[in-house]
Design a protein around this motif. Sequence first.
Motif, PDB file in Angstrom:
ATOM      1  N   LEU A  98       0.623  -1.295  -0.117  1.00 48.73           N
ATOM      2  CA  LEU A  98      -0.097  -0.101   0.110  1.00 48.73           C
ATOM      3  C   LEU A  98       0.743   1.263   0.067  1.00 48.73           C
ATOM      4  CD1 LEU A  98      -2.677  -0.988   2.674  1.00 48.73           C
ATOM      5  CD2 LEU A  98      -2.622  -1.524   0.102  1.00 48.73           C
ATOM      6  N   CYS A  99       0.564   2.147  -0.870  1.00 47.26           N
ATOM      7  CA  CYS A  99       1.122   3.487  -0.798  1.00 47.26           C
ATOM      8  C   CYS A  99       0.060   4.498  -0.660  1.00 47.26           C
ATOM      9  CB  CYS A  99       1.885   3.683  -2.188  1.00 47.26           C
ATOM     10  SG  CYS A  99       2.323   5.417  -2.222  1.00 47.26           S
ATOM     11  N   ARG A 100       0.052   5.405   0.182  1.00 47.85           N
ATOM     12  CA  ARG A 100      -0.862   6.281   0.579  1.00 47.85           C
ATOM     13  C   ARG A 100      -0.493   7.716  -0.127  1.00 47.85           C
ATOM     14  NH1 ARG A 100       0.917   7.777   6.966  1.00 47.85           N
ATOM     15  NH2 ARG A 100       2.746   8.488   6.578  1.00 47.85           N
ATOM     16  N   CYS A 101       0.441   8.052  -0.903  1.00 51.12           N
ATOM     17  CA  CYS A 101       1.178   9.143  -1.356  1.00 51.12           C
ATOM     18  C   CYS A 101       0.860   9.140  -3.069  1.00 51.12           C
ATOM     19  CB  CYS A 101       2.474   9.445  -1.070  1.00 51.12           C
ATOM     20  SG  CYS A 101       2.922   9.632   0.567  1.00 51.12           S
ATOM     21  N   THR A 102       1.213   8.370  -3.786  1.00 55.90           N
ATOM     22  CA  THR A 102       1.633   8.530  -5.058  1.00 55.90           C
ATOM     23  C   THR A 102       0.509   8.298  -6.047  1.00 55.90           C
ATOM     24  OG1 THR A 102       2.434   6.064  -5.245  1.00 55.90           O
ATOM     25  CG2 THR A 102       4.180   7.579  -4.648  1.00 55.90           C
ATOM     26  N   GLY A 103      -0.519   7.679  -5.759  1.00 56.67           N
ATOM     27  CA  GLY A 103      -1.640   6.971  -6.479  1.00 56.67           C
ATOM     28  C   GLY A 103      -1.094   5.940  -7.614  1.00 56.67           C
ATOM     29  N   TYR A 104       0.186   5.513  -7.237  1.00 57.06           N
ATOM     30  CA  TYR A 104       0.525   4.207  -7.826  1.00 57.06           C
ATOM     31  C   TYR A 104       1.085   4.495  -9.428  1.00 57.06           C
ATOM     32  CZ  TYR A 104      -1.278   2.060  -3.667  1.00 57.06           C
ATOM     33  OH  TYR A 104      -1.790   1.666  -2.367  1.00 57.06           O
ATOM     34  N   GLN A 105       0.582   5.440  -9.961  1.00 56.32           N
ATOM     35  CA  GLN A 105       1.036   5.626 -11.332  1.00 56.32           C
ATOM     36  C   GLN A 105       2.510   5.699 -11.414  1.00 56.32           C
ATOM     37  OE1 GLN A 105      -0.827   5.030 -13.972  1.00 56.32           O
ATOM     38  NE2 GLN A 105       1.158   4.882 -14.995  1.00 56.32           N
ATOM     39  N   LYS A 106       3.344   6.474 -10.700  1.00 53.60           N
ATOM     40  CA  LYS A 106       4.789   6.585 -10.686  1.00 53.60           C
ATOM     41  C   LYS A 106       5.550   5.249 -10.521  1.00 53.60           C
ATOM     42  CE  LYS A 106       5.168  11.294 -11.410  1.00 53.60           C
ATOM     43  NZ  LYS A 106       5.994  11.763 -12.387  1.00 53.60           N
ATOM     44  N   ILE A 107       4.732   4.547  -9.384  1.00 57.24           N
ATOM     45  CA  ILE A 107       5.376   3.332  -8.933  1.00 57.24           C
ATOM     46  C   ILE A 107       5.315   2.142 -10.240  1.00 57.24           C
ATOM     47  CG2 ILE A 107       4.824   1.208  -7.565  1.00 57.24           C
ATOM     48  CD1 ILE A 107       3.802   3.395  -5.406  1.00 57.24           C
ATOM     49  N   PHE A 108       4.165   2.176 -10.911  1.00 55.98           N
ATOM     50  CA  PHE A 108       3.866   1.390 -12.078  1.00 55.98           C
ATOM     51  C   PHE A 108       5.110   1.855 -13.063  1.00 55.98           C
ATOM     52  CE2 PHE A 108       1.659  -0.293 -15.661  1.00 55.98           C
ATOM     53  CZ  PHE A 108       1.004  -1.389 -15.007  1.00 55.98           C
ATOM     54  N   ASP A 109       5.042   2.920 -13.478  1.00 54.06           N
ATOM     55  CA  ASP A 109       6.100   3.377 -14.271  1.00 54.06           C
ATOM     56  C   ASP A 109       7.598   3.036 -13.927  1.00 54.06           C
ATOM     57  OD1 ASP A 109       4.236   4.937 -15.441  1.00 54.06           O
ATOM     58  OD2 ASP A 109       4.749   6.991 -14.763  1.00 54.06           O
ATOM     59  N   ALA A 110       7.854   3.142 -12.520  1.00 51.14           N
ATOM     60  CA  ALA A 110       9.195   2.574 -12.109  1.00 51.14           C
ATOM     61  C   ALA A 110       9.522   1.229 -12.488  1.00 51.14           C
ATOM     62  CB  ALA A 110       9.348   2.793 -10.578  1.00 51.14           C
ATOM     63  N   VAL A 111       8.402   0.344 -12.207  1.00 54.70           N
ATOM     64  CA  VAL A 111       8.360  -1.036 -12.295  1.00 54.70           C
ATOM     65  C   VAL A 111       8.728  -1.198 -13.789  1.00 54.70           C
ATOM     66  CG1 VAL A 111       7.272  -3.448 -12.383  1.00 54.70           C
ATOM     67  CG2 VAL A 111       6.999  -1.713 -10.575  1.00 54.70           C
ATOM     68  N   ARG A 112       7.937  -0.580 -14.896  1.00 54.46           N
ATOM     69  CA  ARG A 112       8.126  -0.793 -16.441  1.00 54.46           C
ATOM     70  C   ARG A 112       9.409  -0.540 -16.621  1.00 54.46           C
ATOM     71  NH1 ARG A 112       6.230  -3.787 -18.196  1.00 54.46           N
ATOM     72  NH2 ARG A 112       4.160  -4.157 -18.350  1.00 54.46           N
ATOM     73  N   LEU A 113      10.224   0.437 -15.838  1.00 53.60           N
ATOM     74  CA  LEU A 113      11.614   1.212 -16.341  1.00 53.60           C
ATOM     75  C   LEU A 113      12.497   0.074 -15.903  1.00 53.60           C
ATOM     76  CD1 LEU A 113      12.238   3.807 -17.308  1.00 53.60           C
ATOM     77  CD2 LEU A 113      12.695   4.694 -15.021  1.00 53.60           C
ATOM     78  N   ALA A 114      12.295  -0.617 -14.662  1.00 53.18           N
ATOM     79  CA  ALA A 114      13.124  -1.637 -14.409  1.00 53.18           C
ATOM     80  C   ALA A 114      13.139  -3.092 -14.909  1.00 53.18           C
ATOM     81  CB  ALA A 114      12.964  -1.868 -12.822  1.00 53.18           C
ATOM     82  N   ALA A 115      11.884  -3.164 -15.559  1.00 56.43           N
ATOM     83  CA  ALA A 115      11.696  -4.446 -16.496  1.00 56.43           C
ATOM     84  C   ALA A 115      12.386  -4.572 -17.719  1.00 56.43           C
ATOM     85  CB  ALA A 115      10.236  -4.550 -16.583  1.00 56.43           C
ATOM     86  N   GLU A 116      12.630  -5.531 -18.259  1.00 59.16           N
ATOM     87  CA  GLU A 116      13.043  -5.667 -19.453  1.00 59.16           C
ATOM     88  C   GLU A 116      11.858  -5.418 -20.681  1.00 59.16           C
ATOM     89  OE1 GLU A 116      14.898  -9.506 -20.166  1.00 59.16           O
ATOM     90  OE2 GLU A 116      16.218  -9.174 -18.625  1.00 59.16           O
ATOM     91  N   PRO A 117      12.196  -4.639 -21.658  1.00 53.96           N
ATOM     92  CA  PRO A 117      11.094  -4.452 -22.583  1.00 53.96           C
ATOM     93  C   PRO A 117      10.455  -5.726 -23.181  1.00 53.96           C
ATOM     94  CG  PRO A 117      13.273  -3.387 -23.222  1.00 53.96           C
ATOM     95  CD  PRO A 117      13.589  -4.386 -22.181  1.00 53.96           C
ATOM     96  N   ALA A 118       9.025  -5.760 -23.355  1.00 50.04           N
ATOM     97  CA  ALA A 118       8.378  -7.032 -23.819  1.00 50.04           C
ATOM     98  C   ALA A 118       8.865  -7.217 -25.165  1.00 50.04           C
ATOM     99  CB  ALA A 118       6.954  -6.649 -23.611  1.00 50.04           C
TER     100      ALA A 118
END
Length: 152
Positions: free
Chosen positions: A132-152
Amino acid sequence: MRIALTVNGEPREADVWEGESLLYVLRERLGLPGSKNACEQGECGSCSVFFDGTLVCACLVLGAQADGHEVVTVEGLADGDGLHRVQEAFVEAGAVQCGFCTPGLVVATADLLRRRASPTDDEIREALSGNLCRCTGYQKIFDAVRLAAEPA
Ligand code: FES
Ligand code: FES
């Protein structure tokens, strides 16, 4: 009781009360405050660590249960002075506000990406649904995971 365990690759020992959590042992006995204590009820994921390679909430594991086992915390993800690529991605994406959820999200993301190098959006949501995150709204977190993941 005295327990002996491996934490972030190093042998450690601690005197613990049988009823205290692994999270308490890590933070208060072993000087590793990276894992956060936000709910102490297994609800928020801020205390996520690897226990013998499995992602767990450290607040739901007894310190005594860690005797003879291996724990990796967010402090153990970095490679020397270099950040783990998930940590770098969270910084780059601006996925950190108060930062209280961040260590748990970083560990949970590292767990996801070692299982699925290029996760789908649904797999990311599923993998992080316990954090749970009470601050970010999750979109930036999602962006970070995409950034760290290998391109599909
Ligand atoms: S502190 Fe462990 S899940 Fe919230
Ligand atoms: S950044 Fe504040 S709780 Fe997630």
